[in-house]
Design an enzyme around this catalytic site. Structure first.
Site, short mmCIF file in Angstrom:
data_model
loop_
_atom_site.label_atom_id
_atom_site.label_comp_id
_atom_site.label_asym_id
_atom_site.label_seq_id
_atom_site.Cartn_x
_atom_site.Cartn_y
_atom_site.Cartn_z
N GLY A 14 13.81 9.99 2.59
CA GLY A 14 14.09 8.63 3.01
C GLY A 14 14.41 7.68 1.87
N SER A 16 17.26 6.75 0.43
CA SER A 16 18.34 5.79 0.69
C SER A 16 17.89 4.73 1.69
CB SER A 16 19.59 6.52 1.21
OG SER A 16 20.11 7.37 0.21
N GLU A 82 20.91 7.31 -5.85
CA GLU A 82 21.50 8.54 -6.41
C GLU A 82 21.55 8.53 -7.93
OE1 GLU A 82 21.98 10.70 -4.11
OE2 GLU A 82 22.63 9.67 -2.28
#
Ligand SMILES: [Zn+2]
Length: 200
Positions: A14, A16, A82
């Site tokens: 989770g 993002s 990321e």
């Protein structure tokens, strides 16, 4: 005090979703910040597997993230998804944003790649971050144990060698051909990663 915060987890943890939530919460308090991503599945936006998305600045390898923050000044924070795909130099630029511009940087990334080794960006973030936060949403292996590995599955088999970065999804619907191969990622516990057992 501004700080460089690094939150990490596996795919499916989770991250993002949390990144989008922080960005939303700060923006709703009239704070202005930038949302950054790299090699996101959709490109140019941060997407959560829960279906939420927001436009984001794509961090390409030659982007100077410190300069970006200066160019967009005044800003109050950066949310970076990321970051495992950032270069170590870009991670250092994030630290400089915190130290010189005195704003918070919330960074999110995967811990290890499909070989079970730290990503370059992740390694650098672990070295320099002020705060390390393991994400609390635990992903599970098919056996029920805690999933700690993002296994790369090519044509139905777990692989341990190949390019570090091949974008794929954790579900069959995200499977995509790579030179004719079907690549996807599967969350496994350490034992089943080692044995290459997918549970079917
Ligand atoms: Zn397992």
């Amino acid at each position: 005090m501004a700080s460089l915060q690094f939150s990490f987890g596996t795919m499916g943890s989770g991250k993002s979703t949390v990144a989008l939530q922080i960005h939303h919460n700060l923006a709703s308090r009239q704070l202005y910040g930038l949302l950054l991503t790299a090699l996101d599945r959709e490109g140019g936006q941060v997407t959560s597997r829960l279906g939420v998305a927001a436009p984001a600045i794509e961090v390409t390898p030659d982007l100077d993230v410190y300069k970006l923050a200066v160019d967009r000044w005044p800003i109050h924070y950066l949310v970076c998804d990321e970051v495992q795909f950032y270069t170590p130099a870009q991670c250092d630029q994030l630290a400089r944003v915190v130290d010189d511009l005195e704003i918070h940087v919330y960074a999110f990334g995967l811990l290890t790649d499909f070989r079970g080794q730290l990503f370059d960006g992740t390694k650098r973030m672990l070295e320099i971050a002020d705060e390390h936060r393991p994400l609390q949403v635990e992903a599970r292996c098919w056996c029920g144990a805690r999933a700690t590995h993002n296994a790369r599955v090519v044509n139905g088999a777990v692989v341990y060698e190949g390019d570090t970065i091949v974008v794929g999804d954790t579900s069959d619907s995200g499977a995509q051909p790579l030179f004719g191969d079907t690549v996807r990622y599967e969350l496994l516990c350490r034992q089943h990663f080692r044995l290459g057992e997918l549970g079917y």
